[in-house]
Design an enzyme around this catalytic site. Structure first.
Site, mmCIF file in Angstrom:
data_model
loop_
_atom_site.group_PDB
_atom_site.id
_atom_site.type_symbol
_atom_site.label_atom_id
_atom_site.label_comp_id
_atom_site.label_asym_id
_atom_site.label_seq_id
_atom_site.Cartn_x
_atom_site.Cartn_y
_atom_site.Cartn_z
ATOM 1 N N HIS A 1 -18.227 30.163 93.400
ATOM 2 C CA HIS A 1 -17.070 30.061 92.502
ATOM 3 C C HIS A 1 -15.810 30.341 93.310
ATOM 4 O O HIS A 1 -15.800 31.235 94.155
ATOM 5 C CB HIS A 1 -17.201 31.096 91.384
ATOM 6 C CG HIS A 1 -15.918 31.381 90.654
ATOM 7 N ND1 HIS A 1 -15.264 32.594 90.727
ATOM 8 C CD2 HIS A 1 -15.163 30.596 89.854
ATOM 9 C CE1 HIS A 1 -14.170 32.543 89.996
ATOM 10 N NE2 HIS A 1 -14.078 31.359 89.452
ATOM 11 N N VAL B 1 -7.877 29.580 92.532
ATOM 12 C CA VAL B 1 -6.536 30.012 92.947
ATOM 13 C C VAL B 1 -5.572 29.562 91.851
ATOM 14 O O VAL B 1 -5.686 28.454 91.322
ATOM 15 C CB VAL B 1 -6.104 29.429 94.316
ATOM 16 C CG1 VAL B 1 -6.747 30.219 95.463
ATOM 17 C CG2 VAL B 1 -6.446 27.956 94.458
ATOM 18 N N HIS C 1 -18.451 36.790 103.592
ATOM 19 C CA HIS C 1 -17.483 37.891 103.568
ATOM 20 C C HIS C 1 -16.577 37.891 104.799
ATOM 21 O O HIS C 1 -15.396 38.204 104.691
ATOM 22 C CB HIS C 1 -18.211 39.229 103.409
ATOM 23 C CG HIS C 1 -18.514 39.557 101.983
ATOM 24 N ND1 HIS C 1 -17.642 40.243 101.174
ATOM 25 C CD2 HIS C 1 -19.575 39.247 101.194
ATOM 26 C CE1 HIS C 1 -18.159 40.365 99.960
ATOM 27 N NE2 HIS C 1 -19.340 39.773 99.937
ATOM 28 N N HIS D 1 -23.965 44.799 80.595
ATOM 29 C CA HIS D 1 -25.159 44.867 79.739
ATOM 30 C C HIS D 1 -26.455 44.723 80.533
ATOM 31 O O HIS D 1 -27.536 44.921 79.989
ATOM 32 C CB HIS D 1 -25.077 43.821 78.623
ATOM 33 C CG HIS D 1 -25.113 42.405 79.109
ATOM 34 N ND1 HIS D 1 -24.005 41.748 79.607
ATOM 35 C CD2 HIS D 1 -26.114 41.508 79.188
ATOM 36 C CE1 HIS D 1 -24.326 40.526 79.952
ATOM 37 N NE2 HIS D 1 -25.599 40.342 79.716
#
Lengths: 313, 313
Positions: free
Chosen positions: A117, A120, A156, A186
C-alpha cells in the site's frame, strides 16, 4: 512554519501526482504483461453539493503477476470542510478546502509476494482569515503472507533512504507512526511489517515538505519491485493460496473496521468502487484457525508481525 | 409500560435462549449430516474490567449443506454501562447492566440457498434509583444470491405469523425497520430481501414482550428450513459460486462498515472470533462489476433487493 501563500503551488503538486501515477502504472504493466483499465470519473459541482472533483481509477485484475492491483488519483474540493476531516485543524471547519492524492494497493497472485500500500496526498484549506492552511500526508507499508527478512529489510531501508535527506528523525518517527496506525486492535495484531506513515506535515515549509513527499513517492517502485522480481517465480500450491486468502481477511478487516480514510470516504459519499479498489480479490474466514507450530505460516505471526527494527541505525 | 421488577425473570429468558440455541443446532445438524464444533468461553471478572460473562460459540464449517454456519449464545454483564450502549437510555449510562442473546448467521454452500441471520436478545439495567430498565431486541432477515419469489413470500409470511398474535401493527413496523437497518448506504442497496427487526421492545410489559421474542425465535426454523430443503439439491456451477462469493463481499461490507452490533463488539473488546462467526467463508471483490442484462444475477438487484411488500395484507 512557512505557511505563506507565495510558495504554495497546487498545480505543481498535481503535476507531480499525475506523473507518479503514470510512472507506477507503466512499471507494473511492464512487469505484469497486462494493462490497467483506466476509469476517469468526474463528480460535478451541484447546488448544495458538498464535494466535487475528478479522478482516475486504474485497476488491473486477473493479471499475470497482479491478481488485483488498484491505483487511483483524485482531486476533490468542497466549500465547507466537514468537522470530521478537520480534527487537527478545528478552527478550519466550514472553510473551503481541496485535497489531491495518489493511493494504491497491489494484491499479487503469488502468495510469496507481499501486498503493498502506498499513498501520498496534499490537503489545502483557505481559512477564515483568507490564509492558506495546508499539509502533506502519506506513506507506504508492506503486508507479506510469508515472511522474508531480506524483503522486510529492503523495504524499510528504501523508506529510510527516502526520508533521511529531510532529517534523521523522520524515519524512526514515521516508522513508529506506521506501526501504530496499521494495527488491528480487535486482533491485537499488526497488519504487516509496516513501513512509514505521516500526516499533517508542513513544518519545514512548502518546498521542503513537497520535496519530502516526492521522495516518498519516488522511492515506492525501488522499495517494492525488487521484492516482486525476487518472489514472482517461486512455486506455490493450494496451501499457500489458502493461507494468503485467510490473511487477506485481516486486510479486509483493517480497511473496513480500522482505516479512517476508507470509513470517511464511504460515509461521506465518496466513490465506492474507487475506495474499495483496496479490497483483495478473494478473502476467507475460518473459525479460530491456528497455523501449525513451527510452520512458515506460524512464523509470520511470531517473527514478522510484532513490530521490529528492520534496519540497524 | 409495565417495568415492575416482580414480573422480570432473567433466569427464564436465559433458559429459553439456551433451549432455542440447542434446538436450532439440532435441526441444522440433522439437515447437514455434520456436527457443530462447540466452543464454550468465559471471560472472568477482573479488577477494573469492564465486561465479563460467558458464552457458547458453535460453528459448522465445510459441512454438506452449510459452508460456514455460526450460532452463539452469550451472557455478559458489566458494572458501568458504556454511553455508546445507552443511546436510547442516556439516563442509565454508568449503571450496572447485563445482556444475553442468541445470534446466528448461516452461509450455505449452494448459491441457491440464501444466507440467513437471526438474533434475539434481552438487555437489563439497574438504574440509579435501583429500578430495572429492560428491553428485548432481535429479528431475522434473508439474503438470497438468486431470488425466488416463493422463498421471499414464505420467509415474510412466517415472520408475519410470528408477530401477528402480538398486534397487527408489529409486522409492518418491524419489516420497515429491517429494510432501513439492513441497508448499505455506500452501495445504495439493501443487504437482502429483509425480514423483521426490532429493538427497545418493552411496551406491553415483561411477559408479553418475552412471549413476542420467543415467538420470533420459535418461528426461525419454520421460516428458513423449507427454503433450505427446496434449494439444497439444485445443480449449480462455477458461475453461481462466483456470483455468490461476489455478493458475500457485500455481506462483509455490511457487517464491518454498517452493523452497530459488530462494530460495538469489536471496539469494546468483545471476543473477535465469536463476533466474526458472521463472516462468510469466502468473499470476492471485482471492480465495478455488472451482471449481464436480463440474467438471474441482474434480477437479484432489480427485482429482489429494492424493498417490496412480500405478503398481501
Amino acid at each position: 512554519m512557512d505557511n505563506s501563500s507565495s510558495t504554495i503551488s497546487l498545480a505543481s503538486v498535481k503535476t507531480y501526482l499525475l506523473d507518479l501515477h503514470a510512472s507506477i502504472i507503466a512499471a507494473i504493466e511492464k512487469i505484469d504483461g497486462q494493462s490497467f483499465v483506466r476509469d476517469a470519473w468526474e463528480r460535478p459541482a451541484v447546488e448544495g453539493g458538498s464535494v466535487h472533483g475528478s479522478g482516475l481509477s486504474c485497476i488491473l485484475e486477473e493479471g499475470n503477476v497482479m491478481e488485483r492491483a488498484g491505483i487511483g488519483f483524485s482531486h476533490v474540493r468542497g466549500d465547507h470542510l466537514p468537522p470530521s476531516a478537520a480534527a487537527h485543524h478545528p478552527e478550519s471547519a466550514g472553510c473551503p478546502w481541496e485535497a489531491m492524492g495518489v493511493s494504491l494497493v497491489f494484491h499479487p497472485r503469488n502468495p510469496y509476494i507481499p501486498t503493498v500500500h502506498m499513498n501520498v496526498r496534499f490537503f489545502h484549506i483557505t481559512n477564515k482569515e483568507n490564509q492558506p492552511v495546508w499539509w502533506f500526508g502519506g506513506g507506504m507499508d508492506l503486508t507479506p503472507y510469508y515472511g522474508f527478512e531480506e524483503d522486510a529489510r529492503h523495504f524499510h531501508q528504501t523508506c529510510h533512504a527516502a526520508l533521511t535527506p529531510f532529517g534523521a528523525d523522520l524515519y524512526p518517527r514515521f516508522k513508529q507512526w506506521c506501526d501504530q496506525y496499521f494495527f488491528l486492535k480487535h486482533r491485537q495484531e499488526a497488519r504487516g511489517i509496516g513501513g512509514i506513515f505521516f500526516d499533517d506535515f508542513n513544518a519545514p515549509g512548502f518546498a521542503n515538505s513537497f520535496a519530502m513527499m516526492q521522495s516518498v513517492g519516488d522511492h515506492f517502485l525501488a522499495a517494492y519491485l525488487p521484492i516482486v522480481e525476487r518472489r514472482k517465480d517461486m512455486a506455490y500450491g493450494e496451501r499457500e493460496r489458502d493461507f494468503q486468502a485467510y490473511r487477506r481477511g485481516r486486510y479486509v478487516e483493517f480497511n473496513l473496521v480500522v482505516d479512517r480514510g476508507t470509513l470517511f470516504g464511504l460515509q461521506s459519499g465518496g466513490r465506492t468502487e474507487s475506495i474499495l479498489m483496496s479490497m483483495p480479490p478473494i478473502a476467507k474466514w475460518r473459525y479460530d484457525w491456528q497455523a501449525p507450530a513451527g510452520s512458515a505460516e506460524a512464523k509470520l505471526t511470531s517473527d514478522f508481525l510484532p513490530p521490529r527494527e528492520w534496519i540497524q541505525p
